[in-house]
Every structure is written in C-alpha cells, then in structure tokens.
Design an enzyme around this catalytic site. Sequence first.
Site, mmCIF file in Angstrom:
data_model
loop_
_atom_site.group_PDB
_atom_site.id
_atom_site.type_symbol
_atom_site.label_atom_id
_atom_site.label_comp_id
_atom_site.label_asym_id
_atom_site.label_seq_id
_atom_site.Cartn_x
_atom_site.Cartn_y
_atom_site.Cartn_z
ATOM 1 N N ASP A 127 63.603 37.431 -34.144
ATOM 2 C CA ASP A 127 63.397 38.460 -33.126
ATOM 3 C C ASP A 127 64.447 38.322 -32.032
ATOM 4 O O ASP A 127 64.639 37.243 -31.484
ATOM 5 C CB ASP A 127 61.992 38.317 -32.539
ATOM 6 C CG ASP A 127 61.517 39.567 -31.826
ATOM 7 O OD1 ASP A 127 62.361 40.306 -31.278
ATOM 8 O OD2 ASP A 127 60.302 39.804 -31.820
ATOM 9 N N TYR A 150 49.941 23.725 -31.056
ATOM 10 C CA TYR A 150 48.833 23.864 -32.016
ATOM 11 C C TYR A 150 48.112 25.193 -31.825
ATOM 12 O O TYR A 150 47.772 25.873 -32.798
ATOM 13 C CB TYR A 150 47.825 22.729 -31.863
ATOM 14 C CG TYR A 150 48.302 21.360 -32.283
ATOM 15 C CD1 TYR A 150 49.308 21.180 -33.231
ATOM 16 C CD2 TYR A 150 47.741 20.222 -31.729
ATOM 17 C CE1 TYR A 150 49.734 19.917 -33.609
ATOM 18 C CE2 TYR A 150 48.157 18.941 -32.106
ATOM 19 C CZ TYR A 150 49.153 18.808 -33.056
ATOM 20 O OH TYR A 150 49.561 17.556 -33.428
ATOM 21 N N HIS A 180 57.447 42.711 -37.740
ATOM 22 C CA HIS A 180 58.188 42.379 -36.523
ATOM 23 C C HIS A 180 57.269 41.728 -35.495
ATOM 24 O O HIS A 180 56.213 42.259 -35.166
ATOM 25 C CB HIS A 180 58.813 43.651 -35.939
ATOM 26 C CG HIS A 180 59.599 43.413 -34.704
ATOM 27 N ND1 HIS A 180 59.626 44.329 -33.673
ATOM 28 C CD2 HIS A 180 60.377 42.387 -34.320
ATOM 29 C CE1 HIS A 180 60.401 43.872 -32.707
ATOM 30 N NE2 HIS A 180 60.867 42.686 -33.079
#
Length: 150
Positions: A69, A118, A22
Amino acid sequence: MLKGIDPRLNADVLYVLRAMGHGDALVISDTNFPADSVAQATVHGDLLRMENLTAADAIAAVLSVMPLDTFVDDFAMRMEVVDAPNKIPDVQNEVQAAVNTAEGAERLLLGVERFAFYDLARKSYAVIQTGERRFYGCFILRKGVIGPDA
C-alpha cells in the site's frame, strides 16, 4: 509449477494473496510466534506455512506478486524488540532490504510494540508462518493496488 510465479509461493499462499483486497493485512511470522492461535482469529482463519524459508525470503516471494500500500504509513510493520524498540535485529534489516528492493526505494518499516503487534495480527487477513528461527522475525504487510497500466 507456473511460469513467472516464484516457486517459493505455494498454492495456499497464492490463493490468499489473490483473495486479499486493498488495505488488507498479511502477517509473516517466525517459528516462535503464536501463529496458529492468531491465525484462527483472522479473516482466512487457517494458518499458512512457508516453513523452509527465512522471513526475508518469504517476504521477497510474497512481494514478487503483491504490491504494498502506498497510501499509508503502516504499509509494512515489524515487531519491536522488547525494552529496545529502536534496535533493528539482522532479520529485520534483511526484510527491510527485501521491501526496499520490491519498492524500488527505501520505505522504512514501522515498529510496533509486541502486544500491539499481536492485536493487529489477530485483525489481519491471514498469517503465514515461516521457518525463521531468529527472534523478532515477525512482520505485517498491507496490500496495495495494481493500476490499470500495470
């Protein structure tokens, strides 16, 4: 081949999706993203590939087994277009539709500036490079949970 598993998901991808916990982040990238060098900095450390798929197809396959999530705003992120952060290219609209389908509701992707993207990618669990050739086909998905009743 396994019953009930999207055949677009290869063994390496399934292994990583199962290993993630999670809140862990997964990068789904296009062919131009520095996927190999970024992947070396991730938890998994090796680049995964789904080269025969567009970003939207790869994400639809991933979301067929991985929940997003629901506790955070950055459950799904997209790389912003340089100098036009509010522009949404077709590839990102297609991924937005895949996310909406998987979620059963509209949950907008969070835009992230290119170099910040990035940096987040290097801190992710793993990177999957797709065959997506359109620019800005780079996304980060945050793994959610499956409740006890699921």
